[in-house]
Write a protein that holds these residues in place. Structure first.
Motif, PDB file in Angstrom:
ATOM      1  N   UNK A 146     -26.842 -33.007 -61.692  1.00  0.00           N
ATOM      2  CA  UNK A 146     -27.444 -33.713 -60.935  1.00  0.00           C
ATOM      3  C   UNK A 146     -27.343 -33.611 -59.684  1.00  0.00           C
ATOM      4  N   UNK A 147     -26.499 -32.632 -58.997  1.00  0.00           N
ATOM      5  CA  UNK A 147     -26.643 -32.063 -57.636  1.00  0.00           C
ATOM      6  C   UNK A 147     -27.676 -31.378 -57.560  1.00  0.00           C
ATOM      7  N   UNK A 148     -28.324 -30.695 -58.382  1.00  0.00           N
ATOM      8  CA  UNK A 148     -29.460 -29.769 -58.545  1.00  0.00           C
ATOM      9  C   UNK A 148     -30.648 -30.644 -58.682  1.00  0.00           C
ATOM     10  N   UNK A 149     -30.744 -31.641 -59.203  1.00  0.00           N
ATOM     11  CA  UNK A 149     -31.574 -32.565 -59.337  1.00  0.00           C
ATOM     12  C   UNK A 149     -31.781 -33.313 -58.157  1.00  0.00           C
ATOM     13  N   UNK A 196     -21.640 -22.745 -53.071  1.00  0.00           N
ATOM     14  CA  UNK A 196     -22.506 -23.919 -52.682  1.00  0.00           C
ATOM     15  C   UNK A 196     -21.845 -25.313 -52.121  1.00  0.00           C
ATOM     16  N   UNK A 197     -22.249 -25.713 -51.206  1.00  0.00           N
ATOM     17  CA  UNK A 197     -21.865 -27.151 -50.774  1.00  0.00           C
ATOM     18  C   UNK A 197     -23.042 -27.711 -50.813  1.00  0.00           C
ATOM     19  N   UNK A 198     -22.827 -28.981 -50.664  1.00  0.00           N
ATOM     20  CA  UNK A 198     -23.933 -29.977 -50.725  1.00  0.00           C
ATOM     21  C   UNK A 198     -23.568 -31.161 -49.436  1.00  0.00           C
ATOM     22  N   UNK A 199     -24.832 -31.613 -48.852  1.00  0.00           N
ATOM     23  CA  UNK A 199     -24.666 -32.624 -47.929  1.00  0.00           C
ATOM     24  C   UNK A 199     -26.077 -33.576 -48.070  1.00  0.00           C
ATOM     25  N   UNK A 200     -25.684 -34.673 -47.615  1.00  0.00           N
ATOM     26  CA  UNK A 200     -26.980 -35.585 -47.884  1.00  0.00           C
ATOM     27  C   UNK A 200     -27.773 -35.176 -46.770  1.00  0.00           C
ATOM     28  N   UNK A 201     -29.075 -35.171 -47.020  1.00  0.00           N
ATOM     29  CA  UNK A 201     -30.342 -34.882 -46.294  1.00  0.00           C
ATOM     30  C   UNK A 201     -30.676 -36.170 -45.548  1.00  0.00           C
ATOM     31  N   UNK A 202     -30.267 -36.239 -44.501  1.00  0.00           N
ATOM     32  CA  UNK A 202     -30.403 -37.284 -43.454  1.00  0.00           C
ATOM     33  C   UNK A 202     -31.828 -37.206 -42.719  1.00  0.00           C
ATOM     34  N   UNK A 203     -32.406 -36.252 -43.040  1.00  0.00           N
ATOM     35  CA  UNK A 203     -33.618 -36.104 -42.246  1.00  0.00           C
ATOM     36  C   UNK A 203     -33.420 -35.398 -40.561  1.00  0.00           C
TER      37      UNK A 203
END
Length: 135
Positions: free
Chosen positions: A58-61, A78-85
């Motif tokens: 899901x994170x990759x999607x 790898x770490x993920x963050x919301x893309x807030x633009x």
């Protein structure tokens, strides 16, 4: 329709329970940089039955759909963050792995100037500073 449902549909993703739950965790930690394992642990702590493989998928999607940004700060973790633009850079504390976001107009201008001085237009960049607290 919930905000999460709308975000998923807007990103071209089918609304599924695992996607909603994972997006909810990311949205409840908007400034965090979470690994797949962090998301998985949050799901387990909340009593959710979602497997680690599903979290990775899901994170990759989400990354492909532009909902999150993936960073590989140390050793390929790898770490993920919301893309807030918004554009921002990162500092990573080498002692405890804490990620600190920052912006600097001076650094931005300097990077553009360095590229221009060499005959290029800067189109994208990623700046990560590895730091240690002063003693």
């Amino acid at each position: 329709m919930s905000d999460q449902n709308m975000e998923l549909r807007k990103a071209g993703l089918k609304v599924t329970l695992p996607r909603i739950k994972i997006l909810s965790i990311l949205e409840s930690n908007p400034d965090a940089h979470l690994s797949a394992e962090d998301v998985y642990k949050s799901l387990i702590d909340a009593g959710e039955d979602v497997g680690l493989a599903t979290v990775y998928r899901v994170l990759t999607q989400f990354e492909s759909a532009g909902l999150v940004t993936r960073h590989n700060f140390d050793g390929g973790h790898s770490v993920f963050e919301l893309d807030r633009g918004d554009h921002h850079d990162h500092m990573v504390d080498v002692e405890d792995g804490t990620v600190i976001e920052f912006t600097s107009e001076e650094i931005e201008k300097l990077q553009h100037q360095i590229a221009a001085d060499r005959g290029f237009d800067l189109v994208e960049h990623s700046l990560v500073l590895y730091v240690r607290k002063k003693k």
